[in-house]
Scaffold this motif. Structure first.
Motif, PDB file in Angstrom:
ATOM      1  N   ASN A   1       0.866  -1.187   0.348  1.00 53.04           N
ATOM      2  CA  ASN A   1       0.301   0.573   0.309  1.00 53.04           C
ATOM      3  C   ASN A   1       1.310   1.133  -0.126  1.00 53.04           C
ATOM      4  N   ALA A   2       2.121   1.270   0.711  1.00 56.53           N
ATOM      5  CA  ALA A   2       2.514   2.274   0.794  1.00 56.53           C
ATOM      6  C   ALA A   2       3.273   2.745  -0.622  1.00 56.53           C
TER       7      ALA A   2
ATOM      8  N   ASP B   1       1.405   1.602  -3.754  1.00 59.62           N
ATOM      9  CA  ASP B   1       0.992   2.183  -4.331  1.00 59.62           C
ATOM     10  C   ASP B   1       0.092   3.638  -4.491  1.00 59.62           C
ATOM     11  N   ARG B   2       0.473   4.191  -2.618  1.00 56.67           N
ATOM     12  CA  ARG B   2       0.071   5.411  -2.556  1.00 56.67           C
ATOM     13  C   ARG B   2       1.082   6.357  -2.542  1.00 56.67           C
ATOM     14  N   ALA B   3       2.237   6.412  -2.281  1.00 57.45           N
ATOM     15  CA  ALA B   3       3.404   6.696  -2.967  1.00 57.45           C
ATOM     16  C   ALA B   3       3.453   6.963  -4.614  1.00 57.45           C
TER      17      ALA B   3
ATOM     18  N   GLU C   1       0.772   6.919  -6.807  1.00 56.21           N
ATOM     19  CA  GLU C   1      -0.470   7.724  -6.719  1.00 56.21           C
ATOM     20  C   GLU C   1      -0.340   9.396  -6.388  1.00 56.21           C
ATOM     21  N   PHE C   2       0.510   9.668  -5.171  1.00 54.66           N
ATOM     22  CA  PHE C   2       0.782  11.135  -4.749  1.00 54.66           C
ATOM     23  C   PHE C   2       1.780  11.681  -6.274  1.00 54.66           C
TER      24      PHE C   2
ATOM     25  N   GLU D   1       3.978  12.741   2.785  1.00 54.18           N
ATOM     26  CA  GLU D   1       2.624  12.402   2.229  1.00 54.18           C
ATOM     27  C   GLU D   1       2.022  11.401   2.878  1.00 54.18           C
ATOM     28  N   LEU D   2       3.448  10.053   2.924  1.00 57.14           N
ATOM     29  CA  LEU D   2       3.094   9.120   3.734  1.00 57.14           C
ATOM     30  C   LEU D   2       2.594   8.804   5.185  1.00 57.14           C
TER      31      LEU D   2
ATOM     32  N   THR E   1      -1.045  10.174   5.379  1.00 57.53           N
ATOM     33  CA  THR E   1      -1.691   8.856   4.857  1.00 57.53           C
ATOM     34  C   THR E   1      -1.402   7.652   5.703  1.00 57.53           C
ATOM     35  N   PHE E   2      -0.777   7.194   6.709  1.00 59.13           N
ATOM     36  CA  PHE E   2      -0.491   6.403   7.153  1.00 59.13           C
ATOM     37  C   PHE E   2      -0.517   6.195   8.958  1.00 59.13           C
TER      38      PHE E   2
END
Length: 95
Positions: free
Chosen positions: A24-25, A27-29, A31-32, A47-48, A51-52
């Motif tokens: 997930n980290a 994937d989120r990175a 996307e950002f 940002e991470l 998010t987390f």
């Protein structure tokens, strides 16, 4: 990252950081970065974290900060550094 990487371009540092992420980290990175192509490693990390890290973590850090006292025999410099780190963790808005 290694000290030698400090001389690498910001983009190279971002991609090197991405190699450390999974699931997930990662994937989120990605996307950002899709929406922020010129983001720095520090922006990506922020940002991470946003998010987390959950609200409970922030409340816990605030409570630790509020209870922070200089310990017997602790130098003022060590106490200052401990307080500074706790404050930065508890109140992320620009420290």
């Amino acid at each position: 990252m290694k000290a030698a990487d400090a001389e690498a371009s910001e983009t190279a540092q971002v991609y090197a950081f991405l190699t450390l992420l999974v699931g997930n980290a990662r994937d989120r990175a990605e996307e950002f970065l899709d929406g922020n192509a010129n983001a720095t490693v520090n922006q990506l990390v922020a940002e991470l974290k946003a998010t987390f890290e959950n609200e409970l973590t922030g409340k816990l850090k605030e409570a630790q900060f509020a209870k922070c006292r200089q310990e017997r025999g602790e130098s003022i410099e060590m106490y200052f550094n401990r307080v500074r780190i706790l404050a930065a963790q508890a109140f992320r808005s620009g420290m």
